[in-house]
Design a protein around this motif. Structure first.
Motif, PDB file in Angstrom:
ATOM      1  N   ALA A 230       0.831  -1.205   0.000  1.00  0.00           N
ATOM      2  CA  ALA A 230       0.000   0.000   0.000  1.00  0.00           C
ATOM      3  C   ALA A 230       0.867   1.258   0.000  1.00  0.00           C
ATOM      4  N   LEU A 231       1.925   1.237   0.782  1.00  0.00           N
ATOM      5  CA  LEU A 231       2.809   2.400   0.844  1.00  0.00           C
ATOM      6  C   LEU A 231       3.547   2.609  -0.473  1.00  0.00           C
ATOM      7  N   ARG A 232       3.942   1.507  -1.126  1.00  0.00           N
ATOM      8  CA  ARG A 232       4.619   1.644  -2.425  1.00  0.00           C
ATOM      9  C   ARG A 232       3.675   2.237  -3.468  1.00  0.00           C
ATOM     10  N   ARG A 233       2.394   1.820  -3.426  1.00  0.00           N
ATOM     11  CA  ARG A 233       1.421   2.396  -4.358  1.00  0.00           C
ATOM     12  C   ARG A 233       1.261   3.894  -4.109  1.00  0.00           C
ATOM     13  N   GLN A 234       1.197   4.272  -2.841  1.00  0.00           N
ATOM     14  CA  GLN A 234       1.066   5.692  -2.515  1.00  0.00           C
ATOM     15  C   GLN A 234       2.275   6.483  -2.983  1.00  0.00           C
ATOM     16  N   GLU A 235       3.451   5.922  -2.772  1.00  0.00           N
ATOM     17  CA  GLU A 235       4.678   6.604  -3.206  1.00  0.00           C
ATOM     18  C   GLU A 235       4.722   6.731  -4.719  1.00  0.00           C
ATOM     19  N   HIS A 236       4.292   5.665  -5.415  1.00  0.00           N
ATOM     20  CA  HIS A 236       4.262   5.704  -6.870  1.00  0.00           C
ATOM     21  C   HIS A 236       3.299   6.778  -7.367  1.00  0.00           C
ATOM     22  N   ASP A 237       2.118   6.826  -6.768  1.00  0.00           N
ATOM     23  CA  ASP A 237       1.127   7.828  -7.159  1.00  0.00           C
ATOM     24  C   ASP A 237       1.631   9.237  -6.874  1.00  0.00           C
ATOM     25  N   GLN A 238       2.339   9.387  -5.734  1.00  0.00           N
ATOM     26  CA  GLN A 238       2.868  10.696  -5.386  1.00  0.00           C
ATOM     27  C   GLN A 238       3.922  11.149  -6.394  1.00  0.00           C
ATOM     28  N   ARG A 239       4.789  10.219  -6.814  1.00  0.00           N
ATOM     29  CA  ARG A 239       5.812  10.565  -7.801  1.00  0.00           C
ATOM     30  C   ARG A 239       5.184  10.946  -9.139  1.00  0.00           C
ATOM     31  N   GLN A 240       4.142  10.215  -9.529  1.00  0.00           N
ATOM     32  CA  GLN A 240       3.453  10.541 -10.776  1.00  0.00           C
ATOM     33  C   GLN A 240       2.827  11.929 -10.715  1.00  0.00           C
ATOM     34  N   THR A 241       2.219  12.237  -9.577  1.00  0.00           N
ATOM     35  CA  THR A 241       1.607  13.555  -9.406  1.00  0.00           C
ATOM     36  C   THR A 241       2.648  14.655  -9.480  1.00  0.00           C
ATOM     37  N   GLU A 242       3.776  14.437  -8.828  1.00  0.00           N
ATOM     38  CA  GLU A 242       4.846  15.435  -8.853  1.00  0.00           C
ATOM     39  C   GLU A 242       5.391  15.609 -10.259  1.00  0.00           C
ATOM     40  N   THR A 243       5.499  14.508 -11.013  1.00  0.00           N
ATOM     41  CA  THR A 243       5.983  14.598 -12.403  1.00  0.00           C
ATOM     42  C   THR A 243       5.030  15.405 -13.249  1.00  0.00           C
ATOM     43  N   TRP A 245       2.933  17.744 -12.264  1.00  0.00           N
ATOM     44  CA  TRP A 245       3.027  19.168 -11.911  1.00  0.00           C
ATOM     45  C   TRP A 245       4.311  19.804 -12.452  1.00  0.00           C
ATOM     46  N   GLU A 246       5.408  19.032 -12.453  1.00  0.00           N
ATOM     47  CA  GLU A 246       6.667  19.562 -12.992  1.00  0.00           C
ATOM     48  C   GLU A 246       6.530  19.833 -14.485  1.00  0.00           C
ATOM     49  N   ASN A 247       5.857  18.914 -15.197  1.00  0.00           N
ATOM     50  CA  ASN A 247       5.670  19.109 -16.625  1.00  0.00           C
ATOM     51  C   ASN A 247       4.752  20.282 -16.937  1.00  0.00           C
ATOM     52  N   LEU A 248       3.760  20.480 -16.046  1.00  0.00           N
ATOM     53  CA  LEU A 248       2.841  21.602 -16.243  1.00  0.00           C
ATOM     54  C   LEU A 248       3.488  22.925 -15.890  1.00  0.00           C
ATOM     55  N   GLY A 249       4.448  22.857 -14.972  1.00  0.00           N
ATOM     56  CA  GLY A 249       5.049  24.098 -14.475  1.00  0.00           C
ATOM     57  C   GLY A 249       6.099  24.663 -15.364  1.00  0.00           C
TER      58      GLY A 249
END
Length: 249
Positions: A230-243, A245-249
């Motif tokens: 569960a924690l790995r899924r959360q970390e993966h989702d968090q990294r995707q979200t950050e990516t 936002w970085e691409n949008l920024g």
């Protein structure tokens, strides 16, 4: 399934015939506006009945059994299975039990020969109490039976388990489909307490004490493995979200 406002008002009149909505809200801790809105909409949440029942020293499970959709809750409580009891022990408590067992000699009083005793278990619900409970009573076909009986799609049912919540009607339907005590799911979901469901005092600790060291270690390992996924899924989702936002920024 929210309760009919008319049925609720009949029940409330029997419980507190002279109390106003404001009196009931004040005594139960249910917001007056929340209670008023539920009455206007014609549907009262089960949690509202539970809160009011406690305020007027009525067993919440018996109170829910006063309503047609939950009438079988009015039957004498069925004791929980060993598997249900263990499912309601938090992972941290399992780990504490492992440590306590490995340190039993150090904790033993040399004068009396007795140990310091186990630490008190944290009450349900815990972080994965709902899914653990369903897994504990599932014979492999339980989810399909519940879906067929309630009309709730399996994916929606699974989504509730993943979110560690279970609507009261689904909790009771799950117990019914599994052939276990009807209030077990209400305990796992945190709607009622162990005592209110009729579970014997100290039953979870007794169930924990029955586990061998090997069984305890395996169970704790399974819990930690599930937590890790569960924690790995959360970390993966968090990294995707950050990516993103970085691409949008």
């Amino acid at each position: 399934m929210p309760l009919s406002a008319k049925a609720f008002q009949r029940w409330l009149h029997g419980v507190a015939p002279d109390a106003s909505v404001a009196d009931v809200a004040r005594a139960s801790g249910v917001k007056r506006t929340t209670l008023a809105q539920q009455l206007v909409r014609g549907k009262v949440a089960e949690a509202t009945v539970v809160g009011i029942s406690r305020a007027f020293n009525i067993n919440p499970v018996a109170a829910l059994g006063s309503f047609e959709s939950y009438q079988d809750l009015g039957q004498p409580p069925v004791p929980p299975t060993l598997q249900e009891l263990v499912s309601q022990i938090a992972t941290a408590d399992l780990l504490h039990a492992i440590i306590a067992r490995t340190e039993i000699i150090a904790r033993t009083d040399p004068d009396t020969g007795t140990g310091a005793g186990p630490p008190e278990l944290s009450p349900p619900p815990h972080a994965t109490s709902v899914k653990n409970w369903v897994d504990a009573i599932d014979d492999g076909e339980l989810r399909h039976r519940v879906s067929a009986a309630t009309g709730v799609a399996p994916q929606n049912y699974s989504a509730q388990l993943t979110a560690n919540r279970l609507a009261p009607e689904l909790a009771v339907a799950t117990s019914r489909a599994a052939g276990v005590g009807l209030a077990g799911g209400l305990v796992a979901a945190g709607l009622v307490t162990e005592a209110e469901a009729g579970w014997p005092p100290g039953a979870r600790q007794a169930a924990l004490d029955l586990l061998t060291d090997g069984e305890l270690a395996v169970l704790a390992g399974e819990r930690l493995h599930a937590l890790g996924k569960a924690l790995r899924r959360q970390e993966h989702d968090q990294r995707q979200t950050e990516t993103i936002w970085e691409n949008l920024g």
